[in-house]
Design a protein around this motif. Structure first.
Motif, short mmCIF file in Angstrom:
data_model
loop_
_atom_site.label_atom_id
_atom_site.label_comp_id
_atom_site.label_asym_id
_atom_site.label_seq_id
_atom_site.Cartn_x
_atom_site.Cartn_y
_atom_site.Cartn_z
N MET A 158 0.85 -1.19 0.00
CA MET A 158 0.00 0.00 0.00
C MET A 158 0.88 1.24 0.00
O MET A 158 1.99 1.25 0.55
CB MET A 158 -0.92 0.00 1.23
N ARG A 159 0.40 2.29 -0.61
CA ARG A 159 1.15 3.53 -0.73
C ARG A 159 1.46 4.13 0.64
O ARG A 159 0.64 4.05 1.57
CB ARG A 159 0.35 4.52 -1.57
N ASP A 160 2.65 4.76 0.75
CA ASP A 160 3.01 5.49 1.96
C ASP A 160 2.36 6.86 1.90
O ASP A 160 2.85 7.79 1.23
CB ASP A 160 4.54 5.61 2.05
N TRP A 161 1.24 7.02 2.62
CA TRP A 161 0.47 8.25 2.50
C TRP A 161 1.17 9.43 3.14
O TRP A 161 0.99 10.58 2.72
CB TRP A 161 -0.92 8.04 3.10
N ILE A 199 -6.59 10.60 4.44
CA ILE A 199 -6.52 9.97 3.12
C ILE A 199 -6.53 8.45 3.26
O ILE A 199 -7.19 7.74 2.50
CB ILE A 199 -5.25 10.45 2.37
N GLU A 200 -5.79 7.94 4.26
CA GLU A 200 -5.77 6.50 4.49
C GLU A 200 -7.16 5.99 4.87
O GLU A 200 -7.57 4.90 4.43
CB GLU A 200 -4.76 6.18 5.59
N GLN A 219 -8.69 1.95 -8.01
CA GLN A 219 -9.83 2.83 -7.80
C GLN A 219 -9.83 3.42 -6.40
O GLN A 219 -10.16 4.59 -6.21
CB GLN A 219 -11.12 2.04 -8.04
N SER A 220 -9.42 2.63 -5.40
CA SER A 220 -9.40 3.12 -4.02
C SER A 220 -8.35 4.22 -3.85
O SER A 220 -8.58 5.23 -3.18
CB SER A 220 -9.12 1.97 -3.06
N GLU A 221 -7.17 4.03 -4.49
CA GLU A 221 -6.14 5.06 -4.40
C GLU A 221 -6.61 6.35 -5.08
O GLU A 221 -6.39 7.45 -4.56
CB GLU A 221 -4.85 4.57 -5.03
#
Length: 259
Positions: free
Chosen positions: A1-4, A33-34, A49-51
């Motif tokens: 998962m992306r590092d927000w 955002i997370e 889509q979620s990102e």
């Protein structure tokens, strides 16, 4: 998962605040955002889509940075000196609340999320906080339970707020629990006119005689010791209750030598 957090640092313009304050703001935005990303995943959206849904929560980073800087600036509004000090403080707080958007519930949720993040970072401190809260809540609950049972909860009788007890005591030994003995009860019943009815009772309170207290109960089987209280025949009707089994006492049964 992306590092927000890294994502926010890359997109949020410099705010000109202290390093610690900017870090708090970055963590708060990243958490929001997370949360949006997790909510989209729970609705069945794909990872891409979620990102995209999470990133779309902040369409204009420059505008967000300006809003944050404006909210973080000290209040400059001048208030006349003739206004009382407590009023000036209240007006400053109201101006600050309006500047931040005036959404108290959103601010509260934001503060709660931030508090939970800080607790997660310090597990030792969190354990102490949780233990302190548990002890405090447990002690408060126990005290309230005792106070409610002794002082607040109404007596289990109809019209319990209209009940009054008249007792007789002996000041020498500070004993005030004996009720009224026969001749005093008869005198009280004939002279007190403010009550709809008066009943008498007597229990063993350490007096030289033993009118009541522990007695032997005999019948079928072995005798057993029971606690008893001597009462007049109208005692239960005054309380508004009826015997669970059998009949109530009748007049004559409460007299000396009666059946």
């Amino acid at each position: 998962m992306r590092d927000w957090k890294q994502f926010v640092r890359e997109h949020l313009p410099p705010l000109g605040l202290s390093g610690a304050r900017e870090q708090e703001i970055v963590e708060e935005i990243a958490q929001q955002i997370e949360d949006a990303h997790a909510e989209a995943i729970s609705r069945g959206l794909t990872s891409e889509q979620s990102e995209a849904h999470a990133i779309a929560q902040i369409p204009n980073w420059n505008l967000l940075a300006r809003d944050i800087q404006r909210a973080e600036q000290p209040i400059k509004t001048e208030i006349t000196a003739c206004v009382p000090q407590d009023w000036r403080e209240a007006m400053h707080q109201e101006n600050f609340r309006k500047r931040r958007g005036g959404n108290m519930f959103a601010d509260l949720l934001q503060d709660i999320r931030y508090a939970f993040r800080m607790l997660r970072k310090s597990p030792g401190f969190t354990s102490i906080v949780v233990l302190t809260l548990a002890l405090g809540i447990g002690a408060t609950t126990a005290i309230f339970s005792a106070v409610y049972a002794l002082l607040i909860r109404p007596l289990p009788y109809p019209g319990s707020s209209r009940l009054m007890e008249i007792s007789q005591g002996w000041p020498k030994n500070n004993d005030y629990g004996g009720g009224l003995v026969s001749q005093d009860f008869v005198a009280a019943r004939s002279s007190l006119k403010s009550f709809s009815s008066i009943a008498g009772y007597l229990y063993d309170s350490g007096t030289p005689w033993n009118y009541s207290g522990d007695q032997n109960l005999t019948g079928t089987g072995d005798p057993i010791r029971v606690k008893v209280v001597r009462i007049t025949a109208n005692f239960l009707p005054v309380l508004g209750v009826t015997p669970a089994q059998g009949r109530n006492f009748v007049s004559g049964e409460d007299r000396e030598g009666g059946p």
